[in-house]
Design an enzyme around this catalytic site. Structure first.
Site, short mmCIF file in Angstrom:
data_model
loop_
_atom_site.label_atom_id
_atom_site.label_comp_id
_atom_site.label_asym_id
_atom_site.label_seq_id
_atom_site.Cartn_x
_atom_site.Cartn_y
_atom_site.Cartn_z
N GLU A 220 31.50 54.44 15.72
CA GLU A 220 31.66 53.66 14.49
C GLU A 220 32.38 54.56 13.49
OE1 GLU A 220 28.14 52.24 12.50
OE2 GLU A 220 29.28 50.88 11.22
N HIS B 201 19.55 45.57 11.25
CA HIS B 201 18.68 46.68 10.84
C HIS B 201 17.58 46.11 9.95
CE1 HIS B 201 21.23 50.02 12.35
NE2 HIS B 201 22.14 49.08 12.25
N ASP C 283 24.47 42.99 11.43
CA ASP C 283 24.26 44.39 11.07
C ASP C 283 23.37 44.57 9.84
OD1 ASP C 283 24.48 47.12 11.47
OD2 ASP C 283 26.55 47.28 10.86
N TRP D 99 23.92 49.90 3.02
CA TRP D 99 25.30 49.84 3.51
C TRP D 99 26.06 48.62 3.00
CZ3 TRP D 99 21.07 51.27 6.35
CH2 TRP D 99 21.06 52.59 6.81
N HIS E 209 24.99 52.58 18.81
CA HIS E 209 26.06 52.65 17.83
C HIS E 209 27.06 53.66 18.42
CE1 HIS E 209 23.03 50.88 15.27
NE2 HIS E 209 23.86 50.82 14.24
N GLN F 59 18.91 57.43 13.72
CA GLN F 59 19.94 57.32 12.69
C GLN F 59 20.59 58.67 12.35
OE1 GLN F 59 21.02 54.47 10.06
NE2 GLN F 59 22.53 56.06 10.49
N HIS G 155 22.67 42.38 16.57
CA HIS G 155 22.71 43.72 15.94
C HIS G 155 22.32 43.60 14.48
CE1 HIS G 155 24.35 47.95 15.81
NE2 HIS G 155 24.10 47.69 14.54
#
Ligand code: FE2
Length: 423
Positions: free
Chosen positions: A213, A59, A309, A315, A210, A152, A57
């Site tokens: 979350e 991005h 992630d 983030w 996702h 997203q 996982h």
């Protein structure tokens, strides 16, 4: 004559003194006392030889963008999503490719051999998709890169997201993603899970969503994901990423939910470093930990693999493509501290995640791909404790990255050598 012979290795399953023979990109033997002539011989005495780390996982379209156009001040997930929305129109395809390739170089040096990356499809130009399809091709000789079409901004909340999702799949993105907890209502979230699972079923694709979350104990999208997986016969092809709401759910409800997840044979992908940072932001004290119920899900028989992630993006400001760091965080947050549990955390960043990704010929067995990492540690627990140096990274029987041995932990002058007791 074989190409490569590893001598006297320790393996993650506890075997020691093992030789590994490689020829034509494959492992041809894993046993003691191999005497075949080899073009290259590597002594792995007291070293752990592991199959490559696998990150299920990530991005990659956002990585290494930290500070562009600004940093996340509150540190929350929602500000991160808003900040990403500011960056998307600014970035170019070339910029995304350049950052992703830079990340892949770091990942290889850290022993990562496979990555599942989500790619945002909430962009009518699909810049991220175009960039990462190019990257997937450019890195294929050293990283297995899987792409998930990830809406997203919500596949219903964003008016063109579903159209773009289908375009992305048509362009060659591998997997259907989703984000039901970000849709406008719980009902829309549930509808999005249904629609996306039906899309995957129609196209014969895997799903990785996702899902929940959030810190909301009443979020129910994992239940819907399990239900739709079973209804559509997608068992074994669906992963739930994050699932953090499960840490806040009522125990009685979870006692119903986990059997539904088992029935659906869902894979579970917690992302410990990110969720310990992002979750519980509205709590005072006590603060929730923000990690799904790893032990309970694993003990119920579900496959659980830890993902990283993020690295240096809207983030999360930190990270260094270190799956041992991820395992270390998952171990701590999940209080997985027995010897067996700590060793399992190593599996959660190697073989469990390889299974989630469906990697072929992964592992340290005869006829597997000759892909592995030689670590400066004698076993998986020491590897996690030290975030051990990746001395050599081997792909297709060839050394593709080397890092000098660290002296920080074992050779400080005037200090005794740290020795793990044999337990
Ligand atoms: Fe994510």
């Amino acid at each position: 004559m074989i190409d490569l012979l590893i001598k006297n290795a320790n393996l993650p399953d506890g075997r020691t003194g093992i030789d590994i023979a490689c020829k034509d990109g494959k492992i041809t033997a894993v046993e003691t006392g191999i005497t075949a002539d080899a073009k290259q011989v590597i002594d792995a005495t007291d070293r752990l030889v592991s199959p490559p780390f696998v990150d299920p996982h990530f991005h990659m379209d956002a990585t290494l963008s930290l500070g562009r156009p600004r940093v996340n001040v509150s540190g929350t997930l929602l500000e991160g999503i808003a900040l990403w929305g500011e960056l998307k129109p600014l970035q170019t395809i070339d910029e995304i490719i350049e950052r992703a390739l830079r990340y892949c170089d770091i990942a290889v040096s850290m022993g990562i051999g496979a990555i599942r990356s989500h790619v945002d499809v909430c962009d009518d130009e699909l810049k991220g998709v175009e960039a990462l399809l190019d990257v997937r091709n450019q890195v294929k000789d050293y990283i297995d890169l899987q792409l998930v079409a990830f809406p997203q901004d919500g596949v219903f909340r964003d008016p063109t997201a579903m159209k773009n999702m289908i375009r992305a799949l048509d362009m060659g993105v591998d997997i259907v993603g989703g984000i039901p907890h970000f849709e406008r209502t719980m009902q829309d979230g549930a509808r999005s899970v249904t629609a996306l699972c039906e899309l995957a079923a129609k196209r014969g694709l895997m799903v990785d969503m996702h899902c929940d979350e959030s810190d909301d104990p009443n979020s129910r999208h994992v239940e819907t994901l399990a239900y739709e997986t079973t209804r559509l016969g997608l068992q074994g092809r669906v992963a739930g990423s994050h699932l953090t709401s499960m840490h806040s759910m009522d125990n009685y409800y979870v006692s119903k939910l986990i059997p539904l997840m088992v029935e659906a044979n869902l894979s579970v992908i917690p992302n410990p470093s990110i969720n310990i940072m992002l979750q519980g932001r509205h709590d005072t004290y006590p603060k929730r930990r923000g990690q799904t119920r790893v032990r309970e899900l694993r003990d119920a028989g579900l496959n659980v693999g830890f993902g990283s992630d993020c690295m240096m993006d809207p983030w999360y400001s930190l990270g260094r493509a270190d799956m041992l760091d991820v395992a270390n965080m998952g171990l701590h947050v999940g209080q997985l501290s027995s010897r067996a549990d700590m060793t399992w955390c190593f599996d959660a960043v190697t073989q469990n995640s390889a299974s989630i990704m469906g990697l072929k010929d992964y592992g340290l067995n005869k006829d597997c791909n000759a892909n592995f990492v030689i670590l400066q540690a004698k076993d998986p627990i020491e590897a996690i404790r030290l975030r051990a140096t990746r001395l050599k990274v081997v792909r297709g029987g060839k050394v593709i990255s080397q890092t000098p041995a660290s002296t920080a932990h074992i050779d400080l002058p005037n200090r005794p050598k740290v020795v793990e007791p044999d337990i």
